[in-house]
Design an enzyme around this catalytic site. Structure first.
Site, short mmCIF file in Angstrom:
data_model
loop_
_atom_site.label_atom_id
_atom_site.label_comp_id
_atom_site.label_asym_id
_atom_site.label_seq_id
_atom_site.Cartn_x
_atom_site.Cartn_y
_atom_site.Cartn_z
N GLY A 193 0.81 -1.22 0.00
CA GLY A 193 0.00 0.00 0.00
C GLY A 193 0.84 1.26 0.00
N HIS A 194 0.17 2.40 -0.10
CA HIS A 194 0.88 3.67 -0.18
C HIS A 194 1.60 4.00 1.12
CE1 HIS A 194 -3.09 5.93 0.99
NE2 HIS A 194 -2.92 4.85 1.68
#
Lengths: 347, 347, 347
Positions: A255-256
């Site tokens: 994920g970011h």
């Protein structure tokens, strides 16, 4: 007849033969005696199947019997493992036979050499800069402002988005898409991978979910390897970082703003939610998930299929869902079984 | 007005009409009476929505009411199921109505015919051999030494690496990458799949993790189907094998040297770790993970989302994480609930 | 020196500067006083790092200290949050500061403008219809009968199959394959996605598994966002439906005939098995699996890594495997720990 487990020449090209003394130097082994040293070795093989002219490895005492009867001309091993062998001809002694044998493998079966050049059917933006000795395959897209270092291989139909920087000696697999990324040296990315996609963050509004701006990058440090069909989102603000020497298996989701340290190992289908920090040398078993905004200390070990919902201390081993210390998880499983037996006795 | 659930002609092209007697022969049903036999059937439909000129199926006694009132001109069923119907006109009797109806579906909606030829924008190495009647789409890459059998469809931008062998009547989906693989006949691979990637095995060394040589292949036997976005690694030494007739759903991960038998079923997002052997006719539910170096016996059934950490016997059904016999898993879940109730009473 | 967390100009292009009064109108904030209103704002920044000429947000009371000492020239906040600030110069008051700040972000960093036109290396079937202002990249395939609305971006090597309909203002990512689909307006699909693949349904027969016909479609309503490397199967009969405003993260698997309502959120690596219906505003945590033929009510919340094997009521929160009401799941985990402690005391 060579058993079918040996490398298929349609796919793998053997180098050599090499004198044993050359191989010894390659792995920094003690020099073999003169007779052994001049012996020509033309392939590698398992301790069971290798024959004359071939080199094998003995690195696990459980296979002593096989070692004592191997037909291989040479064997990589350690002094300790080989202490029961009276005839030490053809033995190469090293501290770590497994590592040495892996190096010999790469000597006999080197990666296919690059065919330098930009295929006429690649799409090369005039502002892109390509280093010496690169192979850019047909259909590859090298966008505006891209910088590619020396000796890189950009595969068929790989799409490298505007401004991406790639170091030396990298491989970008076929049908992979990379954007918003700074990539170090010796990075290897397999096929059908997405790097630099938008992070998954939304603000609810009256008309629906509004995606929050994703203005960060993906920073991939040196010697990272990324498996097939992975997806790595760029940061929202700041970067998603994969530390040097970290290896990632297939179908992994990052994920970011996730930050992973050096030499960590992420097995297949792992998922790391946004903004989680993972230290150095962390081992994460297949299909494990780690929640967002957590800190996983260096050297932590996470069992396969765990669901980690709290921070993990450096060196800690956890398992289960929700993940608990690994001993507690094993005790939980046993306690459940005992509970069932007691119930049955009651019943 | 046809309900929207019927096939959209923008995507599916109907064949026919066919006389009922022709359909009967196609599914090896008992011949219908002469009046029924000459009736023209022009489509299939569900027992509720099918009307005159259409054929449906009655294969589940729970839908008897719907069968007795269907407006369809013909129905595939069995003698046993249809015993309550006095007027047997338009009925086709078979032993397995569900299978027969699936065959009728393929009769009315055959796969789109191939458009034989190699698109001028495909990349065909001069040493590759392509069988008769193949359709090679634009952007497809057929590398040196590749052999493709007859009547194959290689989709847009599919990349077939050097030396790969593909049998007859195969489909390789768009944007899929295949390397180091031997593929049988009637194999169907969806889009964005990676086959033949490097296995995930490393030796720790002083400079970091050194990938062990991955000198094996992927062997895919006849009539295997592989879903979208899967990743199948090649063997390290020896092969990764997918046995004949095995079907694999989307986003499945198969590690190096995994060997799967015949007619097994792997549902979506399953992960199989390296060197595990899976028998024939094994059913693996979605998101299950199987650890490395295990043996799963033929006919075993693994519930969805299980984490299998030990061998499974032939015919055994397991579930949970760690997976236990399925009854034990259900009892564990119940025991946990009872434990909570007792605690509440204590509390 | 700007900290490295600010947008990298190689990847993101800033718009502006804008007077604060313009920004206030853009987010429907109360107009600032005249002095503040004419102030030029040229970037966004976090409350800690933003400086003169920049605007930030204060939307969480925990960061009050940082808000009181921020160097930003302007701050978006609410009357309630900002009540401790005596000097209200440069403040923009709105009801939902987080949403307003997201809008300001898109004002300063708008999506890259399209470069309208069909690249000469795209493959455009003469029967396809392309709306005004579309950007069709090299290698993109637009098949027979396709309709694309206005202002769409079809990425490199994206394959749009025969008959597909795409609305206005859509993005189809690089190396993505779409078939058998009707897509609304403002739909955004990332890279390496497969949409419209065959559903996973088979009938066992004497020769093996026969795939059941998959004659349905994928219907993607307006403003849906689909992450990288997802796989969405088409319906068997009838459609797979993704409702308006639903957002889907990376590596998600959607089976055939799944129907998802509006504004639901599916996190990374979720899997939904065939024919399950999911309502509006449902939240599904990462790596969760939902079995086939279930009904998940609107507003339900499913914790990450859950295995849902029964229907979930509207608004219900569940977790665990098998998933139970979320409180029960937490109590189960606690009960297991207590059980272990008691055992230890016994022991």
């Amino acid at each position: 007849m060579r058993p079918h487990t040996l490398p298929d020449p349609r796919f793998f090209h053997r180098s050599g033969p090499f004198p044993l003394s050359y191989i010894a130097r390659h792995i920094a082994a003690e020099p073999p005696d003169d007779t052994s040293g001049s012996m020509m070795i033309d392939d590698i093989g398992s301790v069971e199947t290798a024959g004359p002219g071939e080199i094998t490895v003995f690195c696990d005492a459980r296979y002593l019997d096989k070692f004592l009867t191997t037909r291989a001309s040479a064997t990589v091993t350690s002094h300790d493992l080989a202490r029961h062998k009276s005839n030490r001809s053809g033995l190469l002694f090293v501290e770590d036979p497994r590592l040495a044998y892996a190096k010999i493998g790469h000597l006999f079966y080197p990666s296919s050499p690059l065919v330098p050049g930009v295929d006429s059917r690649a799409l090369l933006d005039p502002t892109a800069v390509i280093g010496d000795g690169c192979q850019i395959d047909a259909g590859a897209v090298i966008s505006a402002g891209v910088q590619v270092g020396a000796r890189c291989h950009i595969g068929f139909h790989a799409v490298v988005g505007p401004g991406v920087v790639i170091g030396d000696d990298c491989v970008i697999g076929a049908n992979t898409a990379v954007s918003h990324a700074l990539i170090g040296d010796r990075v290897r990315i397999e096929s059908c991978v997405t790097i630099g996609s938008q992070g998954f963050g939304f603000v609810p509004g009256p008309k629906g979910l509004l995606r929050m701006l994703q203005l960060g990058r993906v920073v991939i440090e040196d010697a990272v390897e990324i498996g097939a069909n992975c997806a790595i989102d760029r940061g929202a603000t700041g970067d998603t970082v994969i530390g040097a020497g970290t290896v990632i298996d297939n179908l992994v989701q990052i994920g970011h703003n996730v930050r992973i340290g050096q030499k960590s190992v992420l097995c297949g289908q792992v998922g790391i939610a946004g903004s989680t920090e993972i230290g150095d040398g962390v081992m994460i078993g297949g299909q494990s998930a780690i929640s967002d905004h957590l800190v996983i200390g260096s050297g932590a070990r996470i069992a396969g299929k765990s669901g980690v919902m709290r921070n993990v201390k450096p060196g800690e081993a956890v398992g289960g869902y929700p993940a608990v210390p690994i001993r507690q998880w094993h005790r939980q499983s046993s306690a459940l079984s005992r509970l069932l037996r007691r119930k049955s006795n009651d019943g």
